[in-house]
Design a protein around this motif. Structure first.
Motif, short mmCIF file in Angstrom:
data_model
loop_
_atom_site.label_atom_id
_atom_site.label_comp_id
_atom_site.label_asym_id
_atom_site.label_seq_id
_atom_site.Cartn_x
_atom_site.Cartn_y
_atom_site.Cartn_z
N CYS A 21 36.14 40.35 43.81
CA CYS A 21 37.19 39.32 43.75
C CYS A 21 37.19 38.49 45.03
N SER A 77 35.95 35.87 32.18
CA SER A 77 37.36 35.76 32.52
C SER A 77 38.04 37.12 32.55
N GLU A 78 37.80 37.93 31.53
CA GLU A 78 38.39 39.27 31.49
C GLU A 78 37.83 40.14 32.61
N LYS A 94 39.57 39.18 35.97
CA LYS A 94 40.94 39.68 36.03
C LYS A 94 40.97 41.19 36.27
#
Length: 273
Positions: free
Chosen positions: A59, A117-118, A121
């Motif tokens: 991240c 995207s998943e 997250k």
């Protein structure tokens, strides 16, 4: 030095042009990568996604923008004498805040089912970070109005980029899936109507005596003559007519039996001498 970066990164090699089922991949980040990306410009989707997930697993930034553009080829976004086809895409690649880039000109394989995207997250949740992830799906490119679609997609991309690049911590992902030419079979109207009539007839129910099938006329229920049989019968009638005329002509010949006897008269004997 405007567009020099995009020109060098998106330059196509001669071998790359041979792949018609490949698509470009762009990964930009304001945070440096832990390891350098591969310099190969022809890679499989699994290797590209593997590196991307290694980068995204930590991240690295606060914001993420994922853009998919179906039907795009790398040669369409390379720098040319006419400029950049998608100016806002070229602008974000040339952004001075970008510290890490991974651009592959030819990716062979499917990138649409990556579910990045998943993944982002989930990775940020494990790191205890609250990241902003935006996913943009641009309209597919078609050969009919390709230039207009390029312009409309670039305008839509500009709106998302303005929001994503408003901070100094963002990651930008741009990928595509190669488009395929649409083929539409065309039939003449009589053939189409004949096929439609046959399909409608065969789809009627064949149940009890009170069904629509039993109410049909005999020649709509069953097909006694196909076009091939009908043409064969007509041809046979014509050939048999010609044959009968020939046989009758031969039979009408009248030749006396004396015509085949040898002439033994005085004139024939004199001629022989």
């Amino acid at each position: 030095m405007h567009f020099q970066t995009i020109a060098s990164l998106l330059a196509l090699s001669g071998a790359a042009n041979a792949f018609s089922d490949s698509s470009p991949w762009i990964l930009l980040s304001t945070s440096p990568f832990a390891k350098a990306p591969s310099a190969d410009q022809i890679q499989t989707s699994s290797s590209v996604l593997g590196f991307a997930k290694d980068v995204l697993s930590t991240c690295p930034t606060d914001g993420y923008l994922i853009v998919s553009q179906p039907g795009l080829y790398t040669e369409e976004i390379r720098r040319s004498s006419k400029g950049c086809t998608m100016p806002h895409l070229c602008k974000v690649v040339d952004d001075e805040r970008i510290k890490a880039k991974s651009i592959v000109t030819e990716v062979v394989g499917n990138l649409a089912d990556a579910h990045l995207s998943e993944y982002i997250k989930s990775a940020c949740a494990k790191q205890g970070k609250a990241a902003t992830v935006e996913e943009v799906h641009l309209a597919p490119l078609t050969w009919e109005d390709r230039a207009d679609t390029f312009s409309a997609n670039d305008d839509k991309l500009a709106q998302s980029l303005e929001k994503a690049t408003g901070t100094d911590s963002y990651t930008f992902i741009f990928f595509s899936t190669p488009g395929e030419p649409n083929y539409e079979a065309e039939f003449e109207e009589p053939v189409r109507m004949e096929l439609k009539r046959n399909v409608q007839s065969t789809q009627l129910p064949k149940g009890d005596n009170e069904t629509e099938w039993d109410k049909l006329p005999l020649f709509e229920k069953y097909q006694f003559f196909t076009p091939g049989i009908f043409m064969a019968l007509i041809t046979a009638v014509i050939l048999l007519t010609i044959l009968s005329v020939g046989i009758r002509a031969l039979g009408s010949l009248e030749v006396s039996y004396g015509a085949f006897e040898k002439d033994m008269g005085p004139a024939a004997q004199k001629k022989n001498q």
